[in-house]
Write an enzyme that holds these catalytic residues in place. Structure first.
Site, PDB file in Angstrom:
ATOM      1  N   GLU A 197      25.683  44.242  24.771  1.00  0.00           N
ATOM      2  CA  GLU A 197      24.536  43.499  25.137  1.00  0.00           C
ATOM      3  C   GLU A 197      23.573  44.136  26.016  1.00  0.00           C
ATOM      4  O   GLU A 197      24.041  45.030  26.934  1.00  0.00           O
ATOM      5  CB  GLU A 197      24.815  41.950  25.735  1.00  0.00           C
ATOM      6  CG  GLU A 197      23.692  41.270  26.348  1.00  0.00           C
ATOM      7  CD  GLU A 197      22.602  40.940  25.700  1.00  0.00           C
ATOM      8  OE1 GLU A 197      22.755  40.337  24.496  1.00  0.00           O
ATOM      9  OE2 GLU A 197      21.074  41.180  26.190  1.00  0.00           O
TER      10      GLU A 197
ATOM     11  N   CYS B 240      17.883  35.842  12.804  1.00  0.00           N
ATOM     12  CA  CYS B 240      16.584  34.862  12.962  1.00  0.00           C
ATOM     13  C   CYS B 240      15.268  35.271  12.394  1.00  0.00           C
ATOM     14  O   CYS B 240      14.369  34.683  12.601  1.00  0.00           O
ATOM     15  CB  CYS B 240      16.469  34.844  14.586  1.00  0.00           C
ATOM     16  SG  CYS B 240      16.101  36.434  15.352  1.00  0.00           S
TER      17      CYS B 240
ATOM     18  N   GLN C  34      21.732  29.379  23.867  1.00  0.00           N
ATOM     19  CA  GLN C  34      21.141  28.805  22.532  1.00  0.00           C
ATOM     20  C   GLN C  34      20.521  27.462  22.776  1.00  0.00           C
ATOM     21  O   GLN C  34      21.347  26.744  23.712  1.00  0.00           O
ATOM     22  CB  GLN C  34      22.032  28.736  21.622  1.00  0.00           C
ATOM     23  CG  GLN C  34      22.728  30.111  21.094  1.00  0.00           C
ATOM     24  CD  GLN C  34      21.849  30.612  19.988  1.00  0.00           C
ATOM     25  OE1 GLN C  34      20.742  30.163  19.587  1.00  0.00           O
ATOM     26  NE2 GLN C  34      22.170  31.965  19.673  1.00  0.00           N
TER      27      GLN C  34
ATOM     28  N   ASP D  13      24.159  39.716  15.748  1.00  0.00           N
ATOM     29  CA  ASP D  13      23.180  38.696  16.010  1.00  0.00           C
ATOM     30  C   ASP D  13      21.881  39.181  16.799  1.00  0.00           C
ATOM     31  O   ASP D  13      21.681  38.931  17.951  1.00  0.00           O
ATOM     32  CB  ASP D  13      23.857  37.807  16.971  1.00  0.00           C
ATOM     33  CG  ASP D  13      22.864  36.367  17.185  1.00  0.00           C
ATOM     34  OD1 ASP D  13      22.021  36.068  16.565  1.00  0.00           O
ATOM     35  OD2 ASP D  13      23.281  35.362  17.740  1.00  0.00           O
TER      36      ASP D  13
ATOM     37  N   TYR E 100      25.030  42.374  20.224  1.00  0.00           N
ATOM     38  CA  TYR E 100      23.835  41.487  20.887  1.00  0.00           C
ATOM     39  C   TYR E 100      24.602  40.334  21.218  1.00  0.00           C
ATOM     40  O   TYR E 100      24.146  39.172  20.753  1.00  0.00           O
ATOM     41  CB  TYR E 100      22.814  41.211  19.734  1.00  0.00           C
ATOM     42  CG  TYR E 100      22.384  42.501  18.940  1.00  0.00           C
ATOM     43  CD1 TYR E 100      20.993  43.129  19.347  1.00  0.00           C
ATOM     44  CD2 TYR E 100      22.916  43.037  17.991  1.00  0.00           C
ATOM     45  CE1 TYR E 100      20.628  44.213  18.725  1.00  0.00           C
ATOM     46  CE2 TYR E 100      22.427  44.141  17.275  1.00  0.00           C
ATOM     47  CZ  TYR E 100      21.564  44.744  17.781  1.00  0.00           C
ATOM     48  OH  TYR E 100      20.843  45.933  16.993  1.00  0.00           O
TER      49      TYR E 100
END
Ligand code: SAH
Length: 458
Positions: free
Chosen positions: A337, A412, A287, A385, A316
């Site tokens: 992931e 997002c 991030q 996410d 994720y």
């Protein structure tokens, strides 16, 4: 029926800016025909010149402002808007936060979900200098090697030294590297010919650790004068812990190649999030706004309502940032992931931090959910996410069948969030708390938020 386009290229028009698109462009309507205009704010009366016309819309440029918006801030440096470094840089920060909240609200309204509340966006006290990572293209501009940023929608490099939204220590390191590349006559990569050496300079700096990584992305396997350049970086960037060469010899827009070579120091740097240590390799996703990420994750964790007895899925999961932050508060965490290297980092990060109740799986989240469901896994909480495209419909169905009490959705992209909220409703899950936007990317148009869904009825 042939619709006449009412605007023509290179003609001037007057109008009032009606709206701001999610990409941050003003909208001026000429006989109902939308013209998108960068650096124009709602309510402003402007004269525009049309620069490009398509069947359904046009692009324009402001020639003159008759009136200016009270939400406008004087932009010190126009290149921030031109290059897309700060496409909202001309809008007051309070208005940026409202703009982001409003976007989610508007999409909910369109989907007839206006009962769902959206809280004011949580912003930063200092909404600049926040990025812990920079990836800066290197090009020859008028005979001189330059670092900077591309003009929006082009590959024209605008030389920049102060990137405004990046950690200033990172900006300084980039100038040091640029000057060394000039001094030793390293040739920038030329996209047209495929020739030349240096493509991109990537710099990362740990927010808490202050460890700096410099990665030189080259087109060639050999980096001429590597020893001298390394010595220059070590002398000029006091916090440097890792100097890496990344080789990207493909004709591609991707910034990084898959091969790394440590030129000096460690192959990676470290940083913390919510008190957990993370190893960051050159290719790891990490991030980019650590302060806001901590707030975002804390909200996600608090929303999950964990008391140490729950089984949690983190889908994720990247390098396991959320999983490992949640592990302290849960009985067992499962992360999934798609990028194998990220899962390798996640496992290492779990080990380094002595976390034993987190397990990680490589794969598509939707496939792994189907497997977990088939195996009879019963999570209490599912945290997702996903990237901008949102969740696969099959993942939502599998979630419904595993019957967790709660789903915490970190998004997002408000458009796919709203679509997925509707799909969750078919599985008996409804939004039970106001949606909380958190500004992860001040001065840009990105909208990040946390939504809590709970199984009700069924
Ligand atoms: N939660 C992490 C990463 C979020 S970014 C963090 O906060 O750091 C989204 C992640 O989803 C990326 O790491 C990306 O590699 C991964 N991803 C993309 N598509 C996926 C899929 N179909 N299945 C699993 N992971 C996927």
């Amino acid at each position: 029926m042939k619709v006449q386009v009412p605007v023509h290229k290179n003609n001037d028009y007057q109008g009032t800016v009606a709206d701001l698109t999610y990409q941050g462009n003003g909208v001026v309507k000429v006989d109902d025909f939308p013209v998108f205009v960068p650096n124009a704010l709602p309510g402003e009366q402007v004269t525009i010149k049309v620069t490009k016309v398509t069947r359904n819309f046009a692009w324009g440029r402001v020639m003159k402002w008759q009136t200016k918006s009270p939400d406008r801030v004087a932009v010190k440096n126009k290149t921030y808007i031109q290059t897309g470094i700060a496409p909202l840089g001309h809008l007051k920060y309070a208005a940026q936060l409202k703009f982001k909240q409003h976007q989610i609200k508007e999409l909910l309204e369109k989907a007839h979900l206006d009962k769902i509340e959206v809280l004011p966006t949580l912003g930063m006290a200092k909404p600049y200098h926040y990025r812990n990572k920079a990836q800066v293209p290197v090009k020859m501009v008028r005979g001189q090697l330059e670092t900077g940023f591309y003009k929006r929608g082009s590959h024209t490099l605008v030389p920049i030294e102060d990137f405004y939204i990046q950690d200033p220590k990172i900006d300084q390191a980039i100038v040091v590297v640029r000057d060394l590349l000039r001094k030793y006559h390293i040739t920038p990569y030329d996209e047209r010919t495929g020739k030349g050496c240096i493509r991109t300079v990537m710099v990362r700096r740990g927010y808490y650790s202050h460890e700096v990584m410099v990665a030189l992305v080259t087109n060639t396997h050999r980096l001429p004068m590597a020893d001298q350049i390394v010595a220059g970086i070590v002398a000029g960037v006091p916090e440097v812990k890792s100097i890496v060469q990344n080789i990207n010899d493909k004709k591609t827009n991707r910034l990084l190649g898959t091969k790394d070579k440590t030129l000096w120091g460690a192959p990676e740097i470290h940083d913390q999030l919510l008190g957990i240590n993370f190893v960051i390799s050159p290719l790891s996703f990490y991030q980019i706004n650590p302060q806001q990420t901590e707030r975002l994750y804390q909200i996600a964790i608090d929303s999950a309502g964990l008391d140490g007895s729950q089984t949690v899925i983190d889908a994720y999961c990247g390098i396991g940032t959320i999983s490992l932050a949640v592990a302290k508060h849960a009985k067992q965490v499962y992360g999934v992931e798609i990028v194998p290297a990220a899962i390798r980092d996640a496992k290492r990060n779990a080990k380094h931090n002595g976390i034993k109740n987190a397990r990680f799986y490589v794969g598509k989240a939707e496939d792994q959910f189907a497997k977990w469901q088939a195996q009879g896994l019963k999570p209490d909480v599912v945290i997702v996410d996903p990237p901008r495209k949102g969740l696969a419909a099959s993942l939502i169905e599998a979630t419904g069948k595993m019957r967790p009490q709660k789903v915490v959705y970190v998004s997002c992209n408000p458009a796919t969030l709203v679509r997925d909220i509707q799909r969750f409703a078919d599985q008996g899950y409804h939004v039970t708390k106001p949606i909380q936007p958190v500004d992860q990317f001040p001065q840009t148009t990105h909208v990040e938020s946390v939504t809590v869904l709970e199984r009700t009825g069924k």
